[in-house]
Motif scaffolding. Structure first.
Motif, PDB file in Angstrom:
ATOM      1  N   ASP A 103     -21.534  18.855   7.935  1.00 47.71           N
ATOM      2  CA  ASP A 103     -20.825  19.244   6.848  1.00 47.71           C
ATOM      3  C   ASP A 103     -21.198  20.693   6.571  1.00 47.71           C
ATOM      4  OD1 ASP A 103     -19.073  19.930   4.717  1.00 47.71           O
ATOM      5  OD2 ASP A 103     -18.441  17.654   4.850  1.00 47.71           O
ATOM      6  N   LYS A 104     -20.485  21.743   6.639  1.00 51.11           N
ATOM      7  CA  LYS A 104     -20.775  22.985   6.281  1.00 51.11           C
ATOM      8  C   LYS A 104     -21.023  23.063   4.635  1.00 51.11           C
ATOM      9  CE  LYS A 104     -19.285  25.927  10.421  1.00 51.11           C
ATOM     10  NZ  LYS A 104     -18.996  26.750  11.010  1.00 51.11           N
ATOM     11  N   LYS A 105     -19.897  22.401   4.165  1.00 54.56           N
ATOM     12  CA  LYS A 105     -19.889  22.491   2.698  1.00 54.56           C
ATOM     13  C   LYS A 105     -20.993  21.887   1.972  1.00 54.56           C
ATOM     14  CE  LYS A 105     -16.792  21.553  -1.202  1.00 54.56           C
ATOM     15  NZ  LYS A 105     -15.570  20.913  -1.759  1.00 54.56           N
ATOM     16  N   VAL A 106     -21.230  20.662   2.419  1.00 54.52           N
ATOM     17  CA  VAL A 106     -22.462  19.940   2.016  1.00 54.52           C
ATOM     18  C   VAL A 106     -23.640  20.403   2.238  1.00 54.52           C
ATOM     19  CG1 VAL A 106     -23.678  17.568   2.068  1.00 54.52           C
ATOM     20  CG2 VAL A 106     -21.140  17.542   2.230  1.00 54.52           C
ATOM     21  N   LYS A 107     -23.551  21.130   3.328  1.00 52.98           N
ATOM     22  CA  LYS A 107     -24.912  22.014   3.680  1.00 52.98           C
ATOM     23  C   LYS A 107     -25.159  23.288   2.779  1.00 52.98           C
ATOM     24  CE  LYS A 107     -26.618  22.371   8.451  1.00 52.98           C
ATOM     25  NZ  LYS A 107     -27.759  21.406   8.191  1.00 52.98           N
ATOM     26  N   GLY A 108     -24.111  23.882   2.373  1.00 55.96           N
ATOM     27  CA  GLY A 108     -24.021  24.687   1.501  1.00 55.96           C
ATOM     28  C   GLY A 108     -24.510  24.489   0.067  1.00 55.96           C
ATOM     29  N   ILE A 109     -23.951  23.428  -0.486  1.00 52.07           N
ATOM     30  CA  ILE A 109     -24.279  22.828  -1.692  1.00 52.07           C
ATOM     31  C   ILE A 109     -25.781  22.244  -1.857  1.00 52.07           C
ATOM     32  CG2 ILE A 109     -23.945  21.201  -3.391  1.00 52.07           C
ATOM     33  CD1 ILE A 109     -21.037  21.169  -2.524  1.00 52.07           C
ATOM     34  N   ALA A 110     -26.038  21.465  -0.732  1.00 55.05           N
ATOM     35  CA  ALA A 110     -27.350  20.938  -0.430  1.00 55.05           C
ATOM     36  C   ALA A 110     -28.763  21.961  -0.652  1.00 55.05           C
ATOM     37  CB  ALA A 110     -27.557  19.952   0.418  1.00 55.05           C
ATOM     38  N   SER A 111     -28.317  23.095   0.075  1.00 57.67           N
ATOM     39  CA  SER A 111     -29.555  24.054   0.225  1.00 57.67           C
ATOM     40  C   SER A 111     -30.023  24.700  -0.937  1.00 57.67           C
ATOM     41  CB  SER A 111     -29.291  25.156   1.093  1.00 57.67           C
ATOM     42  OG  SER A 111     -27.940  25.813   0.586  1.00 57.67           O
ATOM     43  N   ALA A 112     -29.089  25.010  -1.913  1.00 63.37           N
ATOM     44  CA  ALA A 112     -29.392  25.606  -3.217  1.00 63.37           C
ATOM     45  C   ALA A 112     -29.710  24.557  -4.336  1.00 63.37           C
ATOM     46  CB  ALA A 112     -28.328  26.480  -3.797  1.00 63.37           C
ATOM     47  N   ALA A 113     -29.027  23.439  -4.254  1.00 66.12           N
ATOM     48  CA  ALA A 113     -29.377  22.033  -5.259  1.00 66.12           C
ATOM     49  C   ALA A 113     -30.590  21.682  -5.053  1.00 66.12           C
ATOM     50  CB  ALA A 113     -28.131  21.301  -5.038  1.00 66.12           C
ATOM     51  N   GLY A 114     -30.920  21.467  -3.727  1.00 66.70           N
ATOM     52  CA  GLY A 114     -32.341  20.923  -3.593  1.00 66.70           C
ATOM     53  C   GLY A 114     -33.407  21.844  -4.054  1.00 66.70           C
ATOM     54  N   ILE A 115     -33.539  22.827  -3.749  1.00 66.46           N
ATOM     55  CA  ILE A 115     -34.531  23.958  -4.174  1.00 66.46           C
ATOM     56  C   ILE A 115     -34.652  23.780  -5.787  1.00 66.46           C
ATOM     57  CG2 ILE A 115     -35.245  26.305  -4.498  1.00 66.46           C
ATOM     58  CD1 ILE A 115     -34.107  26.593  -1.629  1.00 66.46           C
ATOM     59  N   SER A 116     -33.248  23.895  -6.357  1.00 71.59           N
ATOM     60  CA  SER A 116     -33.248  23.785  -7.798  1.00 71.59           C
ATOM     61  C   SER A 116     -33.835  22.563  -8.517  1.00 71.59           C
ATOM     62  CB  SER A 116     -31.946  24.263  -8.012  1.00 71.59           C
ATOM     63  OG  SER A 116     -31.612  23.747  -9.590  1.00 71.59           O
ATOM     64  N   ALA A 117     -33.560  21.482  -7.810  1.00 64.15           N
ATOM     65  CA  ALA A 117     -34.026  20.322  -8.259  1.00 64.15           C
ATOM     66  C   ALA A 117     -35.469  20.346  -8.161  1.00 64.15           C
ATOM     67  CB  ALA A 117     -33.635  19.169  -7.496  1.00 64.15           C
ATOM     68  N   VAL A 118     -36.225  20.745  -7.059  1.00 59.94           N
ATOM     69  CA  VAL A 118     -37.776  20.727  -6.953  1.00 59.94           C
ATOM     70  C   VAL A 118     -38.364  21.678  -8.153  1.00 59.94           C
ATOM     71  CG1 VAL A 118     -39.533  21.531  -5.455  1.00 59.94           C
ATOM     72  CG2 VAL A 118     -37.670  20.243  -4.588  1.00 59.94           C
ATOM     73  N   LEU A 119     -37.459  22.696  -8.583  1.00 66.22           N
ATOM     74  CA  LEU A 119     -37.994  23.509  -9.394  1.00 66.22           C
ATOM     75  C   LEU A 119     -37.807  22.878 -11.044  1.00 66.22           C
ATOM     76  CD1 LEU A 119     -36.934  26.904  -7.992  1.00 66.22           C
ATOM     77  CD2 LEU A 119     -39.313  25.817  -8.194  1.00 66.22           C
ATOM     78  N   GLY A 120     -36.947  21.879 -11.026  1.00 63.90           N
ATOM     79  CA  GLY A 120     -36.963  21.133 -12.314  1.00 63.90           C
ATOM     80  C   GLY A 120     -35.548  20.945 -12.838  1.00 63.90           C
ATOM     81  N   ILE A 121     -34.554  21.361 -12.217  1.00 63.93           N
ATOM     82  CA  ILE A 121     -33.163  21.604 -12.381  1.00 63.93           C
ATOM     83  C   ILE A 121     -32.295  20.465 -11.501  1.00 63.93           C
ATOM     84  CG2 ILE A 121     -31.007  22.558 -13.137  1.00 63.93           C
ATOM     85  CD1 ILE A 121     -33.159  23.172 -14.883  1.00 63.93           C
ATOM     86  N   THR A 122     -32.102  19.391 -11.842  1.00 64.29           N
ATOM     87  CA  THR A 122     -31.583  18.351 -10.975  1.00 64.29           C
ATOM     88  C   THR A 122     -29.999  17.922 -10.966  1.00 64.29           C
ATOM     89  OG1 THR A 122     -31.917  16.542 -12.297  1.00 64.29           O
ATOM     90  CG2 THR A 122     -33.694  16.858 -10.998  1.00 64.29           C
ATOM     91  N   GLU A 123     -29.157  18.632 -11.881  1.00 62.89           N
ATOM     92  CA  GLU A 123     -27.948  18.173 -11.883  1.00 62.89           C
ATOM     93  C   GLU A 123     -27.177  18.481 -10.977  1.00 62.89           C
ATOM     94  OE1 GLU A 123     -29.355  19.704 -14.344  1.00 62.89           O
ATOM     95  OE2 GLU A 123     -28.836  18.530 -16.305  1.00 62.89           O
ATOM     96  N   PRO A 124     -27.306  19.820 -10.120  1.00 64.08           N
ATOM     97  CA  PRO A 124     -26.415  20.028  -8.871  1.00 64.08           C
ATOM     98  C   PRO A 124     -26.708  19.313  -7.838  1.00 64.08           C
ATOM     99  CG  PRO A 124     -27.228  22.171  -9.904  1.00 64.08           C
ATOM    100  CD  PRO A 124     -27.792  20.861 -10.627  1.00 64.08           C
ATOM    101  N   ALA A 125     -27.918  18.774  -7.712  1.00 59.59           N
ATOM    102  CA  ALA A 125     -28.523  17.983  -6.563  1.00 59.59           C
ATOM    103  C   ALA A 125     -28.189  16.452  -6.879  1.00 59.59           C
ATOM    104  CB  ALA A 125     -30.019  17.986  -6.498  1.00 59.59           C
ATOM    105  N   MET A 126     -28.213  16.110  -8.116  1.00 58.30           N
ATOM    106  CA  MET A 126     -27.879  14.757  -8.164  1.00 58.30           C
ATOM    107  C   MET A 126     -26.344  14.362  -8.278  1.00 58.30           C
ATOM    108  SD  MET A 126     -29.161  12.326 -11.500  1.00 58.30           S
ATOM    109  CE  MET A 126     -30.734  12.932 -11.505  1.00 58.30           C
TER     110      MET A 126
END
Length: 475
Positions: free
Chosen positions: A370-393
């Motif tokens: 799913d292209k939309k999920v891919k687009g959200i997951a790429s940025a959100a995943g990196i953000s979570a690893v760096l300490g900001i989890t809201e977009p990923a979660m």
């Protein structure tokens, strides 16, 4: 991009303008206060290309749109609804009215401690640098850096002084912030904090030894003895005293004539609150604070792997409720009482959980078509690893469910591991990969290994659960 069309679709999906009570925006999200969140058409929001995710917290319904886009859509929404522009603080206050008593209490703690976090972070990180300079066997066998290079010993002493300042004078910071939040004059709150750490008082850190030796100084006033003890590094006493100060000031302003208000109100406010602080409020809350700190340290030291695993398992669900904000007050006390506690164990747990959420989201990014999920997951995943989890979660893991389950499993395993090595932090900061600089030097290696465990276990579990979910869907 047709911002007016996006705004119209959003408005329809959230139940129309009659369901919208207040709106604002931050860098990436619309922050909305709705009369009835059950009227939200979540399916319609999920289908919108502009929407990167949604979640509800603190009485606000937040829609993730991304930087730039959010500004333009916000202005169109304001035009369509006729609602005046509001700040994020105004929307927070509007949303807070919809919270239950426990949620309001958590928000209260958050409002008090979030503004002073930068000072605590700065002090904690400087403490970490000092620990690196004085730690034995970290770089040289049997020696510390200052023993190997005596010429930098004064630099270490200077850094140590800078590091301790925020914790020694913590009551001043809390007094200012808490009194302001309780509706009083913040500068009177700061003065109260200064009073509680005045150099004429016995230093609060020496109270235990003075109590043992029976050498506690005291004022003798009309036959009543009041202990002359300071409140360095404490949290509960100054919180309670600030509340009393704010309410005392508000009471006095109602009855003191305006001509004398500027003279008598501060005088009686400080005097009355000061007397109450040193005779009753301070001693009782100091005891309560010590019991709380000792209890948490005992629990961490004795519960061991099982306790760590349960904490790691429950941390992300706690974040969903917003209750994690209450940990700020506890962590502040643990850091302020560093000599006894050795730092905070909550920060490393948060880091394990955040890395796990990021790993789950990145695993979804690699697997989904799913292209939309891919687009959200790429940025959100990196953000979570760096300490900001809201977009990923909220944008990926909770919607798909299986990544969230994988993440709390990964967080549980990794937290159990770091509990074995008593990993603790000496500062607050970004709980994730950048959190290495907040960790005590002797805990850095197990902290890094813990993050690797969190990432690997979560990724594997996400793949396993994704395949199981795909099988069920195919049947």
């Amino acid at each position: 991009m047709k911002y007016d069309q996006i705004a119209k679709e959003l408005l329809e999906a959230i139940g129309g303008k009659e369901n919208l009570s207040a709106l604002a925006h931050c860098a990436t999200r619309l922050r909305l206060v709705l009369h009835d969140e059950s009227k939200v058409n979540q399916e319609a929001l999920d289908k919108m290309d502009a929407v990167k995710g949604t979640f509800s917290t603190g009485g606000q319904f937040q829609i993730i749109l991304g930087a730039g886009l959010v500004n333009n859509v916000y202005h169109e929404l304001a035009r369509l609804t006729g609602l005046q522009e509001m700040s994020t603080t105004d929307v927070k206050d509007a949303g807070a009215k919809r919270l239950n008593p426990l949620q309001r209490f958590v928000k209260l703690l958050s409002d008090i401690f979030v503004p002073i976090i930068p000072a605590i972070v700065a002090g904690g990180l400087l403490m970490g640098i000092n620990n690196i300079l004085i730690a034995k066997d970290l770089i040289f066998e049997g020696k510390s850096l200052i023993e190997a290079y005596p010429e930098i010993s004064d630099l270490a002493a200077l850094i140590n002084t800078f590091a301790n300042a925020a914790f020694v004078f913590l009551p001043i910071l809390i007094g200012f912030s808490a009194t302001q939040r309780f509706g009083g004059n913040p500068y009177l709150g700061a003065a109260l904090g200064m009073l509680m750490v005045h150099p004429d008082l016995l230093n609060g850190y020496d109270y235990g030894s003075a109590l043992t030796s029976g050498s506690i100084p005291a004022w003798n006033i009309f036959g009543m003895e009041i202990e002359k003890v300071g409140y360095q590094g404490t949290v509960l006493p100054v919180l309670a005293a600030s509340f009393i100060l704010a309410k005392t000031e508000q009471f006095l302003r109602k009855y003191i004539p305006s001509a004398l208000a500027n003279l008598l109100t501060p005088l009686f406010t400080i005097f009355i609150t000061g007397i109450l602080t040193f005779t009753a409020v301070g001693p009782l809350t100091r005891l309560a604070g010590n019991v709380l700190t000792d209890g948490l340290v005992w629990l961490y030291d004795t519960a061991g792997v099982i306790g760590g695993a349960l904490f790691g398992l429950g941390y992300a669900p706690i974040v969903i409720t917003g209750m994690h904000h209450s940990f700020i007050a506890v962590e502040t006390q643990l850091l302020a009482d560093f000599v006894k506690t050795g730092g905070t164990f909550i920060f490393p747990v948060a880091a394990m959980s955040n890395v796990a959420q990021g790993a789950a989201t990145l695993a979804v990014f690699l697997m989904t078509k799913d292209k939309k999920v891919k687009g959200i997951a790429s940025a959100a995943g990196i953000s979570a690893v760096l300490g900001i989890t809201e977009p990923a979660m909220f944008g990926v893991n909770l919607k798909l469910r299986y990544p969230f389950i994988a993440a709390i499993i990964g967080a549980s395993v990794s937290t159990a591991f770091i509990t074995i090595f008593k990993v603790k932090a000496v500062a607050l900061g970004a709980a994730g990969l950048p959190g290495i600089i907040s960790i005590r030097p002797d805990s850095i290696v197990p902290y890094v290994i813990g993050m690797v465990i969190s990432f690997v276990v979560t990724s594997v579990m996400t793949i396993i659960l994704a395949k199981r979910a795909a099988k069920k869907a195919a049947q």
